[in-house]
Scaffold this active site. Structure first.
Site, PDB file in Angstrom:
ATOM      1  CD  GLU A  49      59.977   5.645 -62.061  1.00 12.84           C
ATOM      2  OE1 GLU A  49      61.851   5.873 -62.118  1.00 12.84           O
ATOM      3  OE2 GLU A  49      59.415   4.746 -62.386  1.00 12.84           O
ATOM      4  CG  HIS A  71      52.976  -1.501 -56.841  1.00  7.29           C
ATOM      5  ND1 HIS A  71      54.119  -2.356 -56.488  1.00  7.29           N
ATOM      6  CD2 HIS A  71      53.528  -1.127 -57.376  1.00  7.29           C
ATOM      7  CE1 HIS A  71      54.301  -2.235 -56.618  1.00  7.29           C
ATOM      8  NE2 HIS A  71      54.410  -1.661 -58.057  1.00  7.29           N
TER       9      HIS A  71
HETATM   10  C1  LIG Z   1      61.151   2.597 -59.854  1.00 11.63           C
HETATM   11  C2  LIG Z   1      60.240   1.885 -60.785  1.00 11.63           C
HETATM   12  N1  LIG Z   1      58.870   2.606 -61.610  1.00 11.63           N
HETATM   13  C3  LIG Z   1      58.510   1.625 -62.511  1.00 11.63           C
HETATM   14  C4  LIG Z   1      58.071   0.605 -62.156  1.00 11.63           C
HETATM   15  C5  LIG Z   1      56.949  -0.158 -62.790  1.00 11.63           C
HETATM   16  N2  LIG Z   1      57.299  -1.549 -63.060  1.00 11.63           N
HETATM   17  C6  LIG Z   1      57.550  -2.677 -62.874  1.00 11.63           C
HETATM   18  S1  LIG Z   1      58.337  -3.922 -63.402  1.00 11.63           S
HETATM   19  C7  LIG Z   1      59.169  -2.987 -64.394  1.00 11.63           C
HETATM   20  C8  LIG Z   1      59.810  -2.701 -65.915  1.00 11.63           C
HETATM   21  C9  LIG Z   1      61.704  -3.364 -64.914  1.00 11.63           C
HETATM   22  O1  LIG Z   1      62.155  -4.589 -66.099  1.00 11.63           O
HETATM   23  P1  LIG Z   1      63.382  -5.239 -65.570  1.00 11.63           P
HETATM   24  O2  LIG Z   1      64.290  -4.599 -64.817  1.00 11.63           O
HETATM   25  O3  LIG Z   1      64.189  -5.364 -67.081  1.00 11.63           O
HETATM   26  O4  LIG Z   1      62.534  -6.309 -64.837  1.00 11.63           O
HETATM   27  P2  LIG Z   1      62.167  -7.609 -65.248  1.00 11.63           P
HETATM   28  O5  LIG Z   1      60.323  -7.278 -64.829  1.00 11.63           O
HETATM   29  O6  LIG Z   1      61.988  -7.880 -66.689  1.00 11.63           O
HETATM   30  O7  LIG Z   1      62.033  -9.227 -64.946  1.00 11.63           O
HETATM   31  C10 LIG Z   1      57.921  -1.103 -63.855  1.00 11.63           C
HETATM   32  C11 LIG Z   1      58.931  -0.283 -65.461  1.00 11.63           C
HETATM   33  C12 LIG Z   1      58.570   0.047 -60.695  1.00 11.63           C
HETATM   34  N3  LIG Z   1      58.327  -1.457 -60.129  1.00 11.63           N
HETATM   35  N4  LIG Z   1      59.384   0.975 -59.999  1.00 11.63           N
END
Ligand SMILES: Cc1ncc(C[n+]2csc(CCOP(=O)(O)OP(=O)(O)O)c2C)c(N)n1
Ligand SMILES: Cc1ncc(C[n+]2csc(CCOP(=O)(O)OP(=O)(O)O)c2C)c(N)n1
Ligand SMILES: [Mg+2]
Ligand SMILES: [Mg+2]
Lengths: 331, 327, 331, 327
Positions: free
Chosen positions: C65, C134
């Site tokens: 971000e 959220h």
């Molecule tokens: C700071 C932030 N930005 C965006 C999000 C929205 N978001 C939730 S899960 C996710 C993907 C995360 O991917 P990864 O770290 O690979 O974990 P996974 O969900 O694949 O286990 C995103 C972008 C968030 N929760 N927090």
């Protein structure tokens, strides 16, 4: 009786940290440049504490504000009482997620299992020519975050008592130090001085008008109230001390008595702490109000660099006096 | 120290048992949502069970875990009672957090589940603090912080890794690389070939390791080493466990962005199926015994659901408790 | 005449982005998962835009971000008009430094050389069972930052017009979308609909009491005002549309007429936008006020998970109605 | 393209001339503060002049610069008129930012000085955006973002590096490693042995290079390569220029935390003195010619001070201009 000992705000912060570390081995410090090796912090607040309590308990960190607040939170979950220093308040912007989404919420979201007893000390204020990125008063943001306590002292003695209280408190506390008046002196408090959080302080009783403020403007207000007293104007002066949770009762009871009020702060006017104070006064003391509650604050602008502009930006003591007189004009 | 030191058929069985438990709860919860019996934003850990099970196998109860919204597997593996989780998902006062946290915010102190965060990357700095406290107290605990591949692109990851390395903290950074961050592929968001090589940016105190997280032996051994290293005060490890998300990002996500063949291949390699063969081949348990374990877990899940449903909702006054409250 | 076309809020956002990209090649989008390859965004707002305008202008980013907002700022300095998506408002906490210390200030600090014409779209709101991290409504923070514009639409048509205005504006705009009502429908606006920023909208004229709000509660208020009209209570309804800069005149003129006011928002009560509205009303319409201005807001708490608690946390339409009746009781 | 391609005595002289200009303004400003003629929080670039001069030598006027509070050398090297800087320091309306920005917030569009930030690390994400715009427009510009060693420990650095690598942006990350972050040593805060090796975390698109920033030839060549690479669309470079801060963190900082011997050695290696020898030895200029250049710059600085002092302060109404204003 001999003169009371006088100490600066900076000495007051040091005293509170020193006493807290002596009293409780779980109190640990972290922040940039804070160790004795680094000269005891850019503002010297932590100078000497490494020597006294060891480098384990006084940790200089990398420039990593998210890690600083995160580490403080984590350590607090494991039973420590960390005091984190964020050098300037504007830099807390990089750590807002840790402060707001985590420190303030983990106790609630865990159903009470994990309080977060951390204290974040930071410093700010316009008037030193540092310009737009080192001067903001952002206390209103944190006051708008349920779970956070927000504290600003207005004298060295209060600084000692309030900082001690923050460190002992089980909630995350944001303790804001004023950068401009850091070498201003006041009476030293006795050892182990503590002031309860969440209580405003009626510093001066009066009957004509209530002035509510906190932090640096209190130093203007004390003089103004004394000067107006000479003229026969009786000002009741309330120092909030804790911005959040806000002590509505003390404020409202005072205004019910005086019927007039002025709220003053250094932060920019719009959407600031003053608005909340006004909103509560008008809701709970409506029938007593003889004139509108007036706000005195800095202008809605970025803090400018040029000295002339910086002064134009800042609230002024004369604004406060003028506002007091104006509330008295009506009816 | 009660966790096993060396990999063995017994360890394999333990790992598989935990994986089965995770899968049963995961499937059970998805079933409840599918049937309309539970309204929930859920991020299934389907396909990532072996990683969590190996982690659990290497940790003591007193060790700390910091995990993420996709954390059901980690929480179960760390020893959380299933009914505490299920009741929390149902928003009941008997849930781990009295219904106030919900699936993305599970805490259970007794099991060492200290934080579950819904913000990507934010658990890592907190984990360094838990590790710092252990270092200060000399309490010999290890902190594991779980996160995804996508999380290694956010600033908090970097700050926490650097701090952990400079302070030589007893923290294991367990990256569960499931190749997607929500709908975005690894390659489109992550500049490094592997996550493990990101450890190179943090000097000698930090070790980077990449393993097949779905293979119990590699995963257990890597985790064992990382945990031992942390406990011995030798510093943190960035452990990349490669896996695949056998589900959408959240339950209900149809995942149009995942190529069909990739998904099919991943399902063909479902670790719950693959590792079952390993267990049976090792001779430590028979197919029937494993089936019995599954049945047992299914029963336990049903009981947990009953428990949850029979539990009261939190008092409405809970909205302003567990914080200072502003009256 | 045939029925007007109805569109959802989500369709409205897409329409505004689509029209803006068609009209101006410097409009570019960035954010997590926003490209068509990723399915067009978690909330599908950007779906189809890659196909139409190319992957160069619709950039899916890593989960970063700070880099998202920073890149938007940088691109804007070089003449682009970036629209950045922050998936949930709580995640803007990690980018506060870029928003507050940079986007909001660079025009001022550069003495006018470098405006920052970026738009930050984000989404939030309690009511979806997402819990504490959220759901926060943080508009008051940004309103307290001089230089930022803060905009929240209350209908699909307004969403189109306000988002277009944000994108064309030379200041950084924060455009907040409600997550709960995203599939609620309203009349589609004509093509290229734009609504000026900084002007509140008197949606319904009335004489007994003014209700001031923005965003989701407007949907409650419309019904309440209609129902009360049946009873003979005449409610003037003001939709702020732009939270900051706040349109004081429209608010104050209305209250001068009605003498009574209620301010409603979803954000937690204390130190919220409502306080500022109250403060201005009581300052500039003091003599007209017949009863205290009342605030309706969500409780000062972390957003809880359990549905029962989440509803208890949230402001309610019935609270708004009760507040209106209460202002009418006095005198 | 007007900047020279290859290192030569002429290039050396250009570099040295710029370094002298920087030093003269730097000394001049410090003199004004010392004598009480100017109140200023100033972060001197003393000792880091060669780095900036080499950077300037490799860039076009249309290229972009993002720098930090310690940015005087970078701004001068990028071509900013000295009087615009000096007037800004004096808070005059004729300053680069009409006196509203101040030394930590210098912008000068015409010279490509796009942002000067007082927040550690924050310039890097903005630089990626400038680079992105150039990529979108195909305008062939390069963006350089300057920062210190300490800044590589903050999250923004990581996010910007990853984004620049994934998007292959025309950005040069120029780390001026002066071995201290305020009062903290490199080693106490930074886990990696060098800054350059941090590039390893960002895959093949990102190149990491470490050079002696005080040596004009190495520094110029490394900068040249990084700029050419960026301009050719081949991706970003993390260029670590090793140097030393011949001053406290801010003017007036007595630096008790720097060991005396370290400081003495650094002063003995003052690049302004060392490179002077190189220039003279190269035969491109004589000692007298160099002295004349210094005298000329000193005069220019005095003129800039006069200009500043004779300039009006900004109108008070400027407090609420250059923003939407809330009346
Ligand atoms: C700071 C932030 N930005 C965006 C999000 C929205 N978001 C939730 S899960 C996710 C993907 C995360 O991917 P990864 O770290 O690979 O974990 P996974 O969900 O694949 O286990 C995103 C972008 C968030 N929760 N927090
Ligand atoms: C986010 C943030 N944290 C802390 C500071 C305070 N601060 C200003 S300069 C500085 C040291 C920076 O060191 P380095 O990056 O090495 O640059 P140098 O000053 O040595 O050129 C610090 C900690 C800041 N400006 N911003
Ligand atoms: Mg992933
Ligand atoms: Mg440095």
């Amino acid at each position: 009786m001999s003169d009371p000992k006088m100490i600066t705000f900076t000495q007051a912060y040091t005293q509170a940290l020193d006493e807290a570390m002596a009293a409780d081995p779980t109190v640990v410090l972290l922040g940039e440049d804070i160790g004795d090796k680094e000269g005891g912090g850019v503002f010297k607040v932590t100078a000497g504490l490494t020597q006294k309590y060891g480098a384990e308990r006084v940790r200089t960190t990398p420039i990593s504000e998210q890690a600083i607040i995160g580490a403080a939170i984590g350590a607090s979950l494991a039973g420590m009482r960390p005091v984190a220093e964020i050098m300037f308040m504007n830099f807390i912007t990089v750590a807002m997620d840790q402060v707001v989404n985590h420190a303030a919420k983990l106790r609630f979201m865990s159903g009470g299992q994990t309080p977060v007893p951390i204290t974040i000390r930071t410093r700010t204020g316009a008037g030193t020519g540092n310009g737009g990125q080192h001067s903001d008063m952002l206390e209103a943001w944190f006051a708008h975050v349920p779970g956070m306590k927000v504290v600003i002292p207005s004298s060295p003695a209060d600084a000692v008592g309030l900082l001690r209280a923050c460190i002992e408190d089980d909630d995350p506390c944001l303790f804001i130090e004023d950068g401009v008046t850091r070498i201003v002196k006041g009476e030293a408090p006795p050892a182990n001085h503590k002031i309860p959080l969440g209580k405003a302080h009626v510093e001066r009783e009066g009957s004509d008008v209530t002035v509510i403020s906190y932090g640096r403007p209190m130093q203007d207000i004390r003089k103004i109230a004394a000067a107006l007293a000479e003229e026969g104007i009786s000002v009741e002066v309330i120092d909030l001390r804790t911005i959040s949770p806000l002590d509505t009762d003390t404020i409202v009871n005072s205004v019910k008595k005086t019927g007039r009020a002025v709220v003053a702060h250094e932060a920019v006017r719009s959407f600031g702490v003053g608005a909340e104070v006004v909103a509560r006064i008008q809701e709970f003391a409506f029938d007593s109000l003889k004139s509108p509650v007036l706000r005195v604050a800095s202008k809605d602008a970025t803090v400018p660099f040029a000295r002339t502009l910086e002064l134009e930006f800042l609230y002024k003591g004369s604004d406060i006096e003028a506002a007091i007189r104006k509330t008295l004009e009506e009816k | 120290m009660t966790s096993p030191k060396a990999y063995s058929p017994e360890v394999l069985l333990n790992i598989y048992r935990t994986a089965l438990k995770i899968r049963s709860v995961d499937s059970g919860v998805r079933g409840l949502i599918r049937s309309g019996n539970l309204m929930l934003a859920m991020h299934p850990p389907t396909g990532q069970e072996i990683i969590a099970a190996c982690m659990g196998e290497c940790l003591e109860q007193t060790d700390y875990l910091v995990t993420i919204y996709r954390g059901l597997h980690d929480q179960i593996a760390k020893g959380m009672p299933v009914k505490k989780i299920v009741a929390e998902y149902h928003g009941r006062v008997t849930g781990a957090c009295k219904g106030k946290g919900g699936p993305m915010h599970i805490t259970h102190r007794e099991s060492g589940v200290m934080v579950t965060t819904g913000v990507v990357g934010s658990g890592m700095p907190i984990a360094t603090g838990l590790g710092w406290a252990s270092q200060l107290k000399g309490d010999n605990r290890v902190t594991v912080t779980c996160f995804g591949d996508g999380a290694t692109n956010i600033g908090a990851f970097h700050e926490a890794m650097n701090l952990a390395a400079v302070w030589k903290l007893p923290v294991v950074f367990l990256c569960q690389n499931n190749q997607y961050a929500e709908c975005t592929t690894y390659e489109d968001a992550t500049a490094s070939k592997t996550i493990a090589e990101r450890a190179l940016a943090y000097g000698e105190n930090m070790v980077g390791v990449s393993v097949d997280g779905n293979d119990p032996e590699s995963m257990f051994n890597a985790m064992r080493k990382a945990v031992d290293r942390a406990r011995a005060g030798k510093g943190p490890t960035l452990l990349e466990a490669k896996t695949f998300r056998l589900s959408g990002h959240y339950f209900g996500d149809p995942s149009p962005y995942i190529p069909k063949e990739q998904m099919a291949e991943a399902f063909a390699n479902d670790p719950i199926v693959k590792v079952r063969e390993q267990v049976i081949n090792s001779g430590i348990a028979t197919a029937d015994e494993l089936d019995a374990i599954v049945t047992q877990f299914e029963k336990e899940f049903e009981e947990a659901v009953e428990f949850a449903k029979n539990s009261p909702f939190p008092e409405l006054s809970e909205v302003t408790t567990d914080m200072y409250g502003v009256a």
